[in-house]
Design a protein around this motif. Structure first.
Motif, short mmCIF file in Angstrom:
data_model
loop_
_atom_site.label_atom_id
_atom_site.label_comp_id
_atom_site.label_asym_id
_atom_site.label_seq_id
_atom_site.Cartn_x
_atom_site.Cartn_y
_atom_site.Cartn_z
N THR A 15 -0.68 -17.00 -18.08
CA THR A 15 -0.88 -17.44 -16.69
C THR A 15 0.26 -16.95 -15.80
N LEU A 16 1.50 -17.15 -16.24
CA LEU A 16 2.65 -16.71 -15.45
C LEU A 16 2.64 -15.19 -15.28
N HIS A 17 2.27 -14.48 -16.33
CA HIS A 17 2.21 -13.02 -16.28
C HIS A 17 1.21 -12.54 -15.23
N TRP A 18 -0.03 -13.04 -15.30
CA TRP A 18 -1.08 -12.52 -14.43
C TRP A 18 -0.92 -12.99 -12.98
N ILE A 19 -0.39 -14.18 -12.78
CA ILE A 19 -0.08 -14.61 -11.40
C ILE A 19 0.99 -13.70 -10.82
N THR A 20 2.02 -13.39 -11.62
CA THR A 20 3.08 -12.49 -11.16
C THR A 20 2.52 -11.12 -10.81
N VAL A 21 1.65 -10.60 -11.65
CA VAL A 21 1.05 -9.29 -11.40
C VAL A 21 0.35 -9.29 -10.03
N LEU A 22 -0.49 -10.29 -9.80
CA LEU A 22 -1.24 -10.35 -8.54
C LEU A 22 -0.30 -10.49 -7.34
N LEU A 23 0.70 -11.35 -7.47
CA LEU A 23 1.63 -11.56 -6.36
C LEU A 23 2.46 -10.32 -6.07
N VAL A 24 2.90 -9.62 -7.10
CA VAL A 24 3.68 -8.39 -6.88
C VAL A 24 2.83 -7.35 -6.17
N ILE A 25 1.59 -7.21 -6.57
CA ILE A 25 0.70 -6.23 -5.92
C ILE A 25 0.54 -6.56 -4.43
N VAL A 26 0.29 -7.83 -4.12
CA VAL A 26 0.09 -8.23 -2.72
C VAL A 26 1.38 -8.08 -1.92
N ALA A 27 2.51 -8.55 -2.49
CA ALA A 27 3.79 -8.46 -1.77
C ALA A 27 4.17 -7.01 -1.52
N TRP A 28 4.02 -6.16 -2.54
CA TRP A 28 4.37 -4.75 -2.37
C TRP A 28 3.48 -4.09 -1.33
N THR A 29 2.19 -4.39 -1.36
CA THR A 29 1.26 -3.81 -0.39
C THR A 29 1.62 -4.24 1.03
N LEU A 30 1.89 -5.54 1.20
CA LEU A 30 2.29 -6.02 2.53
C LEU A 30 3.61 -5.38 2.97
N GLY A 31 4.54 -5.23 2.04
CA GLY A 31 5.83 -4.62 2.37
C GLY A 31 5.69 -3.16 2.74
N MET A 32 4.85 -2.43 2.02
CA MET A 32 4.69 -1.00 2.28
C MET A 32 3.87 -0.72 3.54
N PHE A 33 2.86 -1.54 3.78
CA PHE A 33 1.92 -1.22 4.85
C PHE A 33 1.92 -2.25 5.98
N GLY A 34 2.85 -3.18 5.95
CA GLY A 34 2.91 -4.22 6.98
C GLY A 34 3.13 -3.68 8.38
N ASP A 35 3.83 -2.55 8.47
CA ASP A 35 4.06 -1.95 9.79
C ASP A 35 2.79 -1.35 10.38
N GLU A 36 1.75 -1.22 9.56
CA GLU A 36 0.48 -0.69 10.05
C GLU A 36 -0.26 -1.73 10.90
N PHE A 37 0.10 -3.01 10.72
CA PHE A 37 -0.49 -4.05 11.57
C PHE A 37 0.00 -3.85 12.99
N SER A 38 -0.84 -4.20 13.95
CA SER A 38 -0.41 -4.07 15.34
C SER A 38 0.70 -5.07 15.63
N GLU A 39 1.56 -4.69 16.58
CA GLU A 39 2.66 -5.57 16.98
C GLU A 39 2.12 -6.94 17.36
N GLY A 40 2.86 -7.96 17.03
CA GLY A 40 2.45 -9.30 17.43
C GLY A 40 2.12 -10.18 16.24
N SER A 41 1.12 -11.03 16.43
CA SER A 41 0.85 -12.07 15.44
C SER A 41 0.39 -11.53 14.09
N ALA A 42 -0.36 -10.44 14.08
CA ALA A 42 -0.82 -9.89 12.80
C ALA A 42 0.36 -9.39 11.98
N ARG A 43 1.26 -8.65 12.59
CA ARG A 43 2.44 -8.15 11.88
C ARG A 43 3.35 -9.30 11.47
N ASP A 44 3.54 -10.27 12.37
CA ASP A 44 4.39 -11.42 12.06
C ASP A 44 3.81 -12.23 10.89
#
Length: 187
Positions: A15-44
């Motif tokens: 459980t800890l392994h697979w939750i970590t896998v999913l969270l790392v994928i989402v966090a990394w994706t948001l970190g890499m592509f977060g600037d693609e969100f338009s300025e304002g509430s979506a990016r924030d």
């Protein structure tokens, strides 16, 4: 208990392994592509979720590490490729696991330092916030961001290598290394 009678990893470890896998994928994706969100509430909002997920990864890692120490993984499986393979791959596997655990702590740690270096409070899941102990420092924040990004990319690269090694065990060696960590659905 971590292992089971059939040599699988236990339900807590899985459980800890697979939750970590999913969270790392989402966090990394948001970190890499977060600037693609338009300025304002979506990016924030993207940054806020990135921070919350990073904090969750840190908490899970701080649970996983003592759990792993107290509940060692099942023994390495022998394969038809013989003892020489286990003698080489077992130490390599241990090193990769130690580095992965270290990165699961270091990446969020540098994310926290980055938030403080920007002069921003650290939001704690909408319940509270820890004020920055420092004034904003653009140069320091830039340098910390670089470290945070490099470590995050290294984490994802090593995790991909870890995944490929499990697939090699499954496809090439024909052992149950991969199956031992997969959830047992429907049983």
């Amino acid at each position: 208990m971590n292992g089971t009678a059939n040599g699988d990893y236990g339900p807590v470890a899985k459980t800890l392994h697979w939750i970590t896998v999913l969270l790392v994928i989402v966090a990394w994706t948001l970190g890499m592509f977060g600037d693609e969100f338009s300025e304002g509430s979506a990016r924030d909002s993207g940054l806020l979720f990135h921070i919350w997920i990073g904090l969750t990864i840190l908490v899970i890692a701080l649970v996983r590490i003592p759990w792993r120490v107290a509940n060692p993984p099942p023994k390495v499986l022998s394969t038809e490729f013989g003892k020489w393979l286990v003698e080489w791959t077992d130490p390599a596997s241990r090193v990769v696991h130690y580095v992965l655990y270290g990165l699961l702590v270091l990446v969020p740690f540098f994310g926290i330092v980055l938030q403080f270096a920007r002069g921003h409070a650290l939001p704690l899941f909408g319940v509270a916030a820890i004020p920055s102990p420092w004034l904003a420092d653009k140069t320091f924040a830039h340098n910390v961001k670089e470290v945070h990004e490099v470590l995050a990319n290294l984490l994802v690269i090593l995790a991909a290598f870890h995944m490929m090694a499990a697939l090699v065990h499954h496809i090439v060696f024909g052992d149950s290394t991969l199956r031992r960590m997969l959830p047992r659905l429907g049983k």
